[in-house]
Write a protein that holds these residues in place. Structure first.
Motif, mmCIF file in Angstrom:
data_model
loop_
_atom_site.group_PDB
_atom_site.id
_atom_site.type_symbol
_atom_site.label_atom_id
_atom_site.label_comp_id
_atom_site.label_asym_id
_atom_site.label_seq_id
_atom_site.Cartn_x
_atom_site.Cartn_y
_atom_site.Cartn_z
ATOM 1 N N ALA A 26 -24.327 5.901 39.163
ATOM 2 C CA ALA A 26 -22.961 6.706 38.633
ATOM 3 C C ALA A 26 -21.968 5.806 38.635
ATOM 4 O O ALA A 26 -21.843 4.916 39.431
ATOM 5 C CB ALA A 26 -22.808 7.937 39.589
ATOM 6 N N THR A 41 -18.757 10.252 43.154
ATOM 7 C CA THR A 41 -20.144 10.901 42.762
ATOM 8 C C THR A 41 -21.308 10.081 43.446
ATOM 9 O O THR A 41 -22.368 10.394 43.992
ATOM 10 C CB THR A 41 -20.231 10.969 41.338
ATOM 11 O OG1 THR A 41 -19.247 11.751 40.637
ATOM 12 C CG2 THR A 41 -21.542 11.599 40.910
ATOM 13 N N SER A 42 -20.860 8.425 43.363
ATOM 14 C CA SER A 42 -21.963 7.649 43.930
ATOM 15 C C SER A 42 -22.114 7.983 45.436
ATOM 16 O O SER A 42 -23.252 7.809 45.864
ATOM 17 C CB SER A 42 -21.856 6.327 43.752
ATOM 18 O OG SER A 42 -20.505 5.929 43.288
ATOM 19 N N TRP A 80 -20.826 17.058 33.139
ATOM 20 C CA TRP A 80 -21.295 15.840 32.421
ATOM 21 C C TRP A 80 -20.175 14.753 33.011
ATOM 22 O O TRP A 80 -20.602 13.654 33.000
ATOM 23 C CB TRP A 80 -20.975 16.368 31.060
ATOM 24 C CG TRP A 80 -21.367 15.318 30.089
ATOM 25 C CD1 TRP A 80 -20.247 14.468 29.366
ATOM 26 C CD2 TRP A 80 -22.696 14.535 30.015
ATOM 27 N NE1 TRP A 80 -21.162 13.355 28.739
ATOM 28 C CE2 TRP A 80 -22.586 13.413 29.115
ATOM 29 C CE3 TRP A 80 -23.850 14.826 30.519
ATOM 30 C CZ2 TRP A 80 -23.569 12.627 28.943
ATOM 31 C CZ3 TRP A 80 -24.971 13.876 30.427
ATOM 32 C CH2 TRP A 80 -24.739 12.906 29.430
ATOM 33 N N ALA A 119 -20.362 11.727 36.245
ATOM 34 C CA ALA A 119 -20.985 10.727 36.318
ATOM 35 C C ALA A 119 -19.998 9.388 36.298
ATOM 36 O O ALA A 119 -20.096 8.224 37.106
ATOM 37 C CB ALA A 119 -22.105 10.484 35.128
ATOM 38 N N TYR A 120 -19.021 9.447 35.539
ATOM 39 C CA TYR A 120 -18.066 8.412 35.335
ATOM 40 C C TYR A 120 -16.449 8.731 35.722
ATOM 41 O O TYR A 120 -15.544 7.863 35.567
ATOM 42 C CB TYR A 120 -18.094 7.919 34.066
ATOM 43 C CG TYR A 120 -17.853 8.855 32.859
ATOM 44 C CD1 TYR A 120 -16.687 9.067 32.502
ATOM 45 C CD2 TYR A 120 -19.102 9.338 32.138
ATOM 46 C CE1 TYR A 120 -16.625 10.050 31.417
ATOM 47 C CE2 TYR A 120 -18.956 10.204 31.232
ATOM 48 C CZ TYR A 120 -17.735 10.523 30.619
ATOM 49 O OH TYR A 120 -17.446 11.438 30.025
ATOM 50 N N GLY A 155 -18.242 16.973 38.924
ATOM 51 C CA GLY A 155 -19.579 16.821 39.262
ATOM 52 C C GLY A 155 -19.790 18.360 39.631
ATOM 53 O O GLY A 155 -19.410 19.396 39.401
ATOM 54 N N LYS A 169 -29.696 7.192 37.364
ATOM 55 C CA LYS A 169 -28.752 7.893 36.700
ATOM 56 C C LYS A 169 -29.286 9.526 36.456
ATOM 57 O O LYS A 169 -28.624 10.255 36.416
ATOM 58 C CB LYS A 169 -28.310 7.133 35.445
ATOM 59 C CG LYS A 169 -27.242 7.938 34.716
ATOM 60 C CD LYS A 169 -26.987 7.152 33.326
ATOM 61 C CE LYS A 169 -26.196 8.135 32.427
ATOM 62 N NZ LYS A 169 -25.324 7.479 31.518
ATOM 63 N N TRP A 170 -30.506 9.332 35.986
ATOM 64 C CA TRP A 170 -31.011 10.301 35.275
ATOM 65 C C TRP A 170 -31.574 11.598 36.544
ATOM 66 O O TRP A 170 -31.201 12.734 36.301
ATOM 67 C CB TRP A 170 -32.332 10.463 34.717
ATOM 68 C CG TRP A 170 -32.063 9.511 33.367
ATOM 69 C CD1 TRP A 170 -32.227 8.234 33.031
ATOM 70 C CD2 TRP A 170 -31.267 10.036 32.156
ATOM 71 N NE1 TRP A 170 -31.444 7.729 31.645
ATOM 72 C CE2 TRP A 170 -30.953 8.846 31.399
ATOM 73 C CE3 TRP A 170 -30.603 11.537 31.779
ATOM 74 C CZ2 TRP A 170 -30.150 9.038 30.139
ATOM 75 C CZ3 TRP A 170 -29.820 11.491 30.832
ATOM 76 C CH2 TRP A 170 -29.624 10.357 29.894
ATOM 77 N N ILE A 196 -29.942 11.550 39.459
ATOM 78 C CA ILE A 196 -28.678 12.211 39.934
ATOM 79 C C ILE A 196 -28.297 13.337 39.118
ATOM 80 O O ILE A 196 -27.641 14.536 39.352
ATOM 81 C CB ILE A 196 -27.703 11.169 39.909
ATOM 82 C CG1 ILE A 196 -27.761 10.031 41.033
ATOM 83 C CG2 ILE A 196 -26.256 11.666 40.005
ATOM 84 C CD1 ILE A 196 -26.834 8.975 41.417
ATOM 85 N N LEU A 197 -28.333 13.106 37.626
ATOM 86 C CA LEU A 197 -28.052 14.212 36.648
ATOM 87 C C LEU A 197 -28.779 15.539 36.841
ATOM 88 O O LEU A 197 -28.378 16.515 36.852
ATOM 89 C CB LEU A 197 -28.076 13.692 35.086
ATOM 90 C CG LEU A 197 -27.654 14.667 34.285
ATOM 91 C CD1 LEU A 197 -26.032 14.598 34.444
ATOM 92 C CD2 LEU A 197 -27.837 14.224 32.864
ATOM 93 N N GLU A 245 -27.553 16.951 39.779
ATOM 94 C CA GLU A 245 -26.157 17.535 39.961
ATOM 95 C C GLU A 245 -26.320 19.127 39.177
ATOM 96 O O GLU A 245 -25.848 19.931 39.441
ATOM 97 C CB GLU A 245 -25.433 16.650 39.147
ATOM 98 C CG GLU A 245 -24.788 15.704 40.060
ATOM 99 C CD GLU A 245 -23.587 15.375 39.845
ATOM 100 O OE1 GLU A 245 -22.742 15.824 40.422
ATOM 101 O OE2 GLU A 245 -23.099 14.498 38.995
#
Lengths: 99, 88, 498, 88, 226, 476
Positions: free
Chosen positions: E51, E56-57, E118, E121-122, E126, E191-192, E194-195, E198
């Motif tokens: 992320a 978030t990370s 969405w 992530a950036y 979250g 990344k996926w 985590i998504l 989440e």
């Protein structure tokens, strides 16, 4: 270390401490679920506030993400506890009504 | 040293403290809860000022919004009873 | 050549059957009896093996180190073998008696379970190699006897059990404190011939005196030293086998045995004499002997009279320990066995009177010798022994105590012995007179007939006869090898050295 | 006076309106007063957030402002909904 | 029942003293604070975490275990509330204006929730914020008289409430079973993962908050018809 | 690679989740998960015994960034005890709740509590500890209220609120530490901890907050009503495990984190509180009219003993003395955990039979449940500290340390506490010997009674005699 940042941290940190102590005082002195719950939430906010204050590192630097994550966790925990406590309170009232 | 920013900080902090005191010293649960929600919103502002937008979001939504809604829902039920207890 | 398992096995040989017995359903009569007798006989065999081994110089040592300085030790020296043998033999006899006595009463599984635990604890006390282990078993003994005293479930039983517990547990806590204090000063308290303390620096001596009083108070409760004896007459509410065991073997003997260990194997008799502690012990013993006898005079309840007699008699052991010199030591130690044999006989007989005829009071005993001649014969042997009439075992004790007192120049002790014997006669002879020479009443208070040709249930009759014969034998054959007296001579010789 | 300082001044002004609104919340006396004050607070809060976003250089505060706006709507609903009906 | 007056005097004094010492302690700590220990490490490693937003990370990767337990706390609160008894009776149906307002606000809240999830992530946002939005939507519905705040029947509620924790935990255990280690995400798919976590956590948080607001065990359909 | 530490936390959590999803299968899944969790925890304990302490870095990040789990001897000993007790409680509960409405609610909450407990012993991250404390507090309060009575709800509400206040106080301490040392890892912070106002304040806050959760006198007032009103298996878990977790953390922080700044006078203060707790708790237990209240006050007293160790540890002359005190502390805590759990389980059986737990009116209830009464007796003896329970040896070492360090005033406290304990235990056991008819069987409901009895036997015979292995586990 930049004194400006230190002062800001100190100012908000002390506000956090003040909130913590106000909450604790109210928690000790006041009866009743409502006031105690509000007091506890203020206590929690005070602690979180201290954490957010120390995470602040000026307008140029990215703030420390770790206290932020801790506070996020803390807020969710606090709301869980509040919800549970309110449910307890509601149930007590129901029993009072039936009694 | 940015004096304006400091004054703003001071104003924000004092408002926050005043709100906390008001919320904590309120005897009427409904008023207390409303003050508490306001306190939460202001806290979110402070955290926004401290460059913690995640926390501002969460505090506004959960700390003030949902906690407030939970308490409000319950405070309304309790209010009449509380008043009668209080007047004793 | 140390055998690490035998002492442990001796303790477990009654503890494990005891634990199993708790789980038995109430009506599993045979299985319970079998377990009981198996445990008792098996233990007797093991003890016989151990006597043989100790005599031939084997060393038996089971130990478990819990932490540095905290070690559980079970070992066998001559003194412990003496007490172990006494307990084991008497347990077997008492088990038989109890099976007969409790034939139709409720809660037998519970009773026999605790009964076995009680003996295990006594044997553990006998075999303890240090003060920590001693205290462990000493407290287990308290815990295991409480349910036996309370067994009847009547309000009096409840009260007696509470009083018993209050006394013994308080004593236990005091004992514990004294023991820990002593251990803090000089390290692990392994029982050592000749004592541990004589080499300690002189600056500790005042503390040693205090500790002696703490330990003596802790042990004195169980040994029923005046003024700590109050529980013993109250505990008479227990069923007869329990009284027999409590008074003859387990509880009071545990206390007396502890005092012996304290004087000989912890402090060392000469060191204790040097600190002046033996005089204190002697004074307590003398007071107890006289007080117990005087109180016994005025009791009409047979069991209470016997109980006060126990208070008095057990202190002969302490008296023996308090007089410096090997002969008095022999007198005291041998009384450990002799008093056990005689007193258990007396209690068995009292139980028989109660169970067969419903007699509880001395005043109801007129002519009972005609109805229960064998029982009364056993009673007579026991009572005469207590008085000190030769050739019963009690005479040997008093003889050696007297000789020892003369040897040590403690003439007050001789006077005490004479006074006590007169008092013994004063409270025992009237019983014998009533039993043999008064005419029996037209009917007994509550007569119970057993389906047997004997005067009472054989399980009730044989045990007192056996112990009466043993008390006679211990006196008659005092000089034979392996007799209690010879064994005690061995111990005394080791204690005082060449 | 730089742009940031000007922004700060605006923010401080908005904060002051919040403070005034607070007095109304504390004093009441009716529910409507409190509701209006809370709405005012929400609106001013959004203002403060937007201004702060440029002062503290956190663009994400705009998102926070969005949440404030939405929550204000929820608050209206929460206040205007009736109590639980009495009894089961 | 008023607290005794001595306490009222004593407590503030004590708190004042405590406050002064705590302030001193905080100042002392801050002075020694060089501000570049854990924070620097964390910010440096953010790109490796799957992320790009630091919070978030930290929340889902560096300190993912805390978040797992925190989801368990939420679940606990919900189960605790359910254990106490049935939900409160529903609110009466709203008036016309309110109904239309609700009709507007609820979809907006849900969409905002999706958006926050969405961007998490950036950018700020979250699972928690998104879940809170869902929760707010449900609360709004409840206030408008919906008996379950838009929640499905009890078994589904249970599934949804436990889903976030379950997926998180199973993912951790699965990764451990595959040889990677508890909660250690392989770099490429972090990344996926985590998504997914989440997304499920959002659902769970939203459902839990709504159910908590309802304040009790879901009523069976028959009772609900009222 | 399989991480035993993570598994020990994951098992009960998985149990909680699966029961949440499939409430119909609650009891079966519950026993399955309980056995799994216990096995995984014992696995950790054996691994620690074999190879010394275990550490794992969750998420694969180096420790100050990632969260670390650690099982050293102390943690492993408690982990093993807690899981054994929890297994016993689960087996008991499968009977206790079999036909109760509360069973759907009991199981998932119980496993969440279990998760929190396992996570707590293994945690070495200060904030992670906060999360586990909250998980524990919430699940414990929810479980405590399961009996649904008015007093249980209000007592547990109070417990919940006070627990929150305690953990918030703790968290403020953590925040101060983070400010000063920039790390949340217990070991790292301990390494860099320097005396000063911030570390002292953090110490006071954290220990203070935990003392509230541990019900250390005079902050114990919430405990008796909360523990006395909960369903029996829950009381067992609360009294034996939850309170123990908090006092364990006090010791852990005291020895590991604040070793550099925790001074003798602070230790003495805690010790004095402990001593008062021993006397007050025992006295109240003696006066209690209800069986469960008695047990709860006895917990207050036992916590007092545990706090009493601190000044003696501080005053210990050498490393050996400290080590043996630590072992004694663990012995006492483990024995109390097992014994108190057993005591409450047996109490629950008595209460189910009679319908109440007023001591004066128990009558022959005790007699009609021989196995439960036996468990009560054994557990009571272990609580008093009769040999060969662990409490006995612990008290031995405690008295020895008190005399050796010249702090002789603890000795009368211990003596008096022991005698009071005798009083309250035997006041109860005396009721077991009445003239009521005896049931034909020793055991009537095997799962419910034997679980209590086995725990009591473990308390009485297991812990004390296993002092050597426990000391080895602690690396002493």
């Amino acid at each position: 270390m930049n004194p400006e940042i230190l002062i800001t941290q100190m100012l908000y940190g002390c506000i956090g401490l003040a909130l913590f102590l106000l909450g604790i005082g109210s928690f000790i002195l006041h009866e009743g679920l409502w006031r105690r719950l509000i007091a506890l939430n203020v206590v929690g906010s005070g602690v979180f506030h201290v954490l957010v204050a120390v995470a602040y590192r000026g307008l140029e630097q990215t703030p420390d993400p770790i206290p932020h994550a801790l506070v996020l966790t803390g807020i969710v925990v606090a709301v869980s506890a509040t919800a549970l406590a309110l449910a307890f309170g509601r149930h007590l009232e129901d029993q009072n009504d039936h009694a | 040293m940015n004096l304006f920013l400091f004054c703003f900080d001071l104003l924000l902090s004092l408002t926050l403290l005043a709100l906390a005191v008001a919320a904590l010293s309120s005897r009427d649960p409904r008023r207390g809860v409303i003050l508490f929600i306001t306190f939460g919103l202001l806290l979110a502002l402070v955290w926004a000022r401290l460059r913690a937008p995640d926390l501002a979001l969460t505090e506004a939504a959960i700390g003030a919004g949902l906690t407030g809604a939970l308490m409000l829902g319950a405070a309304r039920r309790a209010a009449p009873r509380f008043d009668s207890e209080d007047s004793r | 050549m140390a055998d690490p398992y035998l002492p442990l096995a001796i303790v477990l040989s009654s503890a494990l059957p005891g634990a199993l017995i708790f789980f038995l359903d109430e009506e599993f009569h045979r299985l319970r009896t079998a377990l009981n007798l198996f445990g008792a006989i098996f233990k007797l065999i093991l003890v016989g093996w151990m006597i043989w081994g100790v005599f031939h110089g084997h060393v038996y040592l089971s130990h478990l180190e819990l932490l540095p300085g905290l070690e559980l030790i079970l070992s066998a020296d001559a003194l412990s073998v003496l007490f172990v043998t006494l307990s084991t033999v008497l347990w077997l006899v008492t088990t038989i008696y109890a099976i007969g006595y409790l034939e139709h009463s409720p809660n037998r599984s519970r009773f026999f379970g605790f009964f076995s635990l009680c003996v295990s604890a006594t044997v553990g006390i006998a075999l303890s190699g240090n003060l920590l282990t001693f205290i462990v078993f000493y407290e287990i003994l308290t815990l295991a006897t409480y349910p036996l005293v309370a067994h009847r479930g009547t309000p009096e039983a409840d009260r007696g059990a509470r009083i018993y517990l209050a006394y013994t547990m308080t004593g236990g806590v005091v004992l514990l404190t004294g023991a820990v204090w002593l251990q803090t000063l000089i390290g692990p308290l392994n029982f050592t011939q000749g004592g541990l303390l004589s080499t300690a620096p002189e600056s500790l001596h005042p503390q040693f005196i205090w500790i002696f009083f703490l330990l003596l108070a802790g042990l004195g409760v169980k040994a029923a030293l005046v003024p700590l004896h109050g529980w013993l007459p109250q505990a008479m509410v227990a069923p007869a086998p329990v009284s027999a065991l409590l008074h003859a073997v387990a509880v009071v003997k545990a206390g007396a045995f502890g005092i012996v260990r304290l004087v000989y194997d912890l402090y060392g008799v000469e060191f204790a004499y040097g600190l002046g502690l033996l005089d204190v012990l002697g004074a307590f013993a003398a007071a107890t002997i006289l007080y117990g006898s005087l109180k016994a005079l005025s009791q009409d309840s047979l069991k209470k009279r016997l109980a006060y007699s126990t208070v008095s008699q057990v202190s002969y052991i302490a008296l023996g320990a308090s007089i410096l010199g090997p002969i008095a030591t022999i007198g005291g130690l041998v009384h450990l066995v002799h008093q056990g044999l005689m007193k258990i006989t007396l209690f068995f007989c009292a139980g028989n009177y109660a169970e067969t005829l419903g007699i509880h009071q001395v005043s109801e005993m007129n002519g009972v010798g005609r109805r229960l001649p064998w029982t009364t014969l056993a009673l007579t042997v026991g009572a005469l022994g207590m008085i000190g009439v030769p050739p019963v075992a009690g005479f040997v004790t008093k003889w050696y105590l007297g000789l020892g007192a003369a040897d040590a120049g403690a003439y007050w002790a001789i006077l005490l012995l004479i006074a006590s014997s007169l008092l013994n006669a004063a409270y025992f002879l009237p019983i014998l007179y009533r039993a043999w020479f008064r005419p029996p009443p037209p009917s007994w208070p509550e007569e119970h007939r057993f389906p047997t040709r004997l005067e009472t249930d054989p399980a009730l009759l044989w045990p007192p006869l056996i112990t009466a014969v043993l008390s006679l034998g211990a006196g008659l054959f005092a000089a034979a090898p392996f007799s209690p007296l010879e064994w005690v001579r061995l111990i005394a010789a080791r204690e005082y050295g060449p | 006076m730089s742009l940031a300082d000007f922004n700060l001044a605006v923010a401080a002004l908005l904060l002051a309106t919040i403070g005034l609104g607070l007095i109304r919340i504390v004093l009441g006396p009716t529910l409507a007063d409190r509701l209006m004050a809370a709405q005012l607070l929400g609106t001013s809060g959004i203002g403060v957030l937007v201004v702060l976003s440029s002062v503290v250089q956190v663009p994400a505060l705009i998102d926070v402002a969005l949440i404030f706006a939405l929550l204000a709507a929820v608050t209206v609903i929460a206040f205007t909904c009736r109590q639980y009906p009495d009894g089961p | 029942m008023r607290p005794p007056s001595l306490l009222c005097l004593l407590v503030p004094l004590l708190l004042l003293a405590l406050g002064l010492s705590l302030g001193w302690a905080l100042g002392d700590g801050l002075k020694g604070y060089s501000g570049e220990r854990l924070a620097e490490v964390a910010l440096e490693l953010v790109p490796e975490s799957g992320a790009t937003h630091p919070v978030t990370s930290v929340l889902l990767n560096f300190r993912g275990y805390d978040t797992l337990l925190e989801l368990a706390v939420l679940l606990t609160a919900l189960l605790g509330i359910w254990s106490l008894g049935p939900a409160a009776p529903p609110y009466p149906p709203p008036g016309l204006v309110l109904a239309s307002l609700v009709g507007w606000v609820v979809p907006l809240l849900i969409i905002t929730g999706g958006y926050l999830l969405w961007v998490g992530a950036y950018a700020p946002g979250g699972a928690f914020q998104a879940g809170a939005m869902l929760g707010a939507a449900g609360v709004t519905l409840t206030l408008a008289g919906h008996p379950t705040g838009g929640l499905p029947a009890e078994p589904w509620q249970r599934l949804l409430a436990a889903l976030g924790t379950l997926v998180f935990l199973l993912m951790g255990l699965g990764l451990m079973a595959l040889g990677s280690g508890f909660l250690i995400y392989p770099k490429g798919i972090a990344k996926w993962l985590i998504l997914i976590i989440e997304a499920t956590a959002t659902l769970s948080i939203g459902v839990t908050l709504i159910a908590a607001f309802l304040g009790g065990r879901p009523m069976s359909l028959r009772n609900r018809s009222r | 690679m399989l991480d035993p530490l993570a598994l020990a936390v994951a098992w009960p959590l998985l149990g909680a989740l699966s029961i949440t999803l499939l409430p119909r299968w609650a009891a079966h899944l519950g026993i399955l998960a309980a056995v799994g969790a216990t096995l995984s925890a014992l696995g950790v304990a054996f691994a620690v015994m074999d190879s010394g302490s275990l550490t794992s870095e969750l998420g694969g990040w180096k420790i100050p960034l990632g969260i670390g789990l650690r099982a050293d001897g102390l943690a492993a000993a408690f982990l093993a005890m807690v899981n054994l007790v929890a297994l016993g409680v689960s087996i008991h509960a499968s009977v206790y709740f079999a036909d109760s409405k509360a069973r759907h609610h009991f199981w998932p909450l119980w496993f969440l509590l279990w998760t929190a407990l396992n996570a707590l012993w293994l945690a070495r991250d200060l904030f992670n500890l906060y999360v586990t404390l909250e998980l524990m507090g919430l699940s414990a309060a929810a479980l405590g209220a399961l009996s649904g009575t008015r007093e249980s709800i209000s007592a547990n509400l109070r417990y919940l609120l006070l627990g929150l206040a305690g953990s918030m106080t703790y968290l403020l301490g953590v925040a101060l530490l983070y400010v000063a040392y920039g790390s949340l890892d217990l070991v790292q912070v301990a390494r860099s901890l320097a005396p000063g106002p911030s570390s002292a304040a953090a110490c006071a806050l954290m220990i203070g907050g935990l003392s509230l959760k541990a019900a250390l006198f005079p902050l114990h007032f919430w405990l008796p009503p909360a523990h006395a009103s909960a369903p029996a298996p829950v009381s067992a878990a609360l009294s034996a495990l939850v309170v123990k977790a908090a006092i364990y953390l006090v010791l852990r922080l005291w020895l590991d984190l604040f070793a550099g700044i925790a001074n003798a006078s602070a230790a003495m203060l805690l010790g004095l509180l402990g001593g008062s707790a021993v006397l007050w708790g025992s006295w109240q237990a003696l006066r209690a009219e209800r069986l469960k209240l008695l047990a709860a006050y006895s917990t207050v007293a036992q916590i007092g003993y545990l706090a009493m160790f601190l000044p003696l540890i501080a005053a210990a002359a050498d490393e050996r003395g400290r080590a043996s005190l630590l072992v004694a502390w663990v012995l006492l805590a483990l024995t109390h955990g097992l014994a108190k759990a057993s005591f409450f389980l047996a109490t629950g059986l008595v209460q189910k039979t009679t319908g109440h737990d007023r001591i004066a009116e128990l009558g022959g209830a005790a007699q009609s449940l021989p196995a439960a009464t036996f468990a009560l007796g054994l557990a009571g003896a272990a609580l008093i500290g009769l040999p060969p329970s662990g409490t006995f040896f612990a008290k031995w070492i405690l008295i020895q340390a008190a005399i050796a360090s010249g702090q002789w005033w603890w000795v009368p406290v211990i003596m008096l506490g022991t005698l009071l304990a005798l009083g309250y235990v035997f006041r109860l056991l005396a009721r077991a010997f009445t003239r009521e008819p005896t049931p034909p069987h020793f055991v009537t409901s095997a799962r419910a009674e034997l679980s209590a009895l086995l725990l009591a036997v473990l308390a009485m015979l297991g812990v004390g005699l296993a002092a050597r292995p426990i000391a080895n586990l602690l690396g002493v």
